[in-house]
Design a protein around this motif. Structure first.
Motif, PDB file in Angstrom:
ATOM      1  N   LEU A  58     -69.206  -8.972 -50.654  1.00 30.55           N
ATOM      2  CA  LEU A  58     -68.642  -8.263 -51.806  1.00 30.55           C
ATOM      3  C   LEU A  58     -67.140  -8.036 -51.649  1.00 30.55           C
ATOM      4  N   VAL A  59     -66.708  -7.649 -50.462  1.00 27.63           N
ATOM      5  CA  VAL A  59     -65.280  -7.432 -50.225  1.00 27.63           C
ATOM      6  C   VAL A  59     -64.514  -8.737 -50.396  1.00 27.63           C
ATOM      7  N   LEU A  60     -65.067  -9.834 -49.886  1.00 30.12           N
ATOM      8  CA  LEU A  60     -64.395 -11.133 -50.047  1.00 30.12           C
ATOM      9  C   LEU A  60     -64.333 -11.563 -51.503  1.00 30.12           C
ATOM     10  N   LEU A  61     -65.397 -11.315 -52.266  1.00 30.23           N
ATOM     11  CA  LEU A  61     -65.393 -11.654 -53.705  1.00 30.23           C
ATOM     12  C   LEU A  61     -64.374 -10.827 -54.465  1.00 30.23           C
ATOM     13  N   VAL A  62     -64.303  -9.549 -54.175  1.00 23.79           N
ATOM     14  CA  VAL A  62     -63.318  -8.682 -54.842  1.00 23.79           C
ATOM     15  C   VAL A  62     -61.914  -9.113 -54.475  1.00 23.79           C
TER      16      VAL A  62
END
Length: 66
Positions: A58-62
């Motif tokens: 999720l952090v990488l996608l954001v």
């Protein structure tokens, strides 16, 4: 060498309690009697690893969207 230990015989018992599937308890002889060491079970360790992996994704996608 700061410390040296010679172990002739060490009994170690693994105990799994059906009511607590998230822990495995290891019982071994101690100086004052049996000592118990609770460890996360494989099931709980995998669950925590999956949550951490999900958070990283999720952090990488954001970060990619920003």
């Amino acid at each position: 060498m700061a410390r040296r230990v010679d172990i002739g015989w060490l009994q170690l018992v693994s105990v799994a309690i059906p009511d607590d599937p998230d822990h495995v308890f290891y019982v071994f002889p101690g100086a004052d009697g049996p000592e118990v060491l609770p460890i996360w079970s494989r099931r709980r360790s995998l669950r925590v690893a999956a949550v951490v992996a999900g958070v990283v994704v999720l952090v990488l996608l954001v970060a990619a969207l920003v």
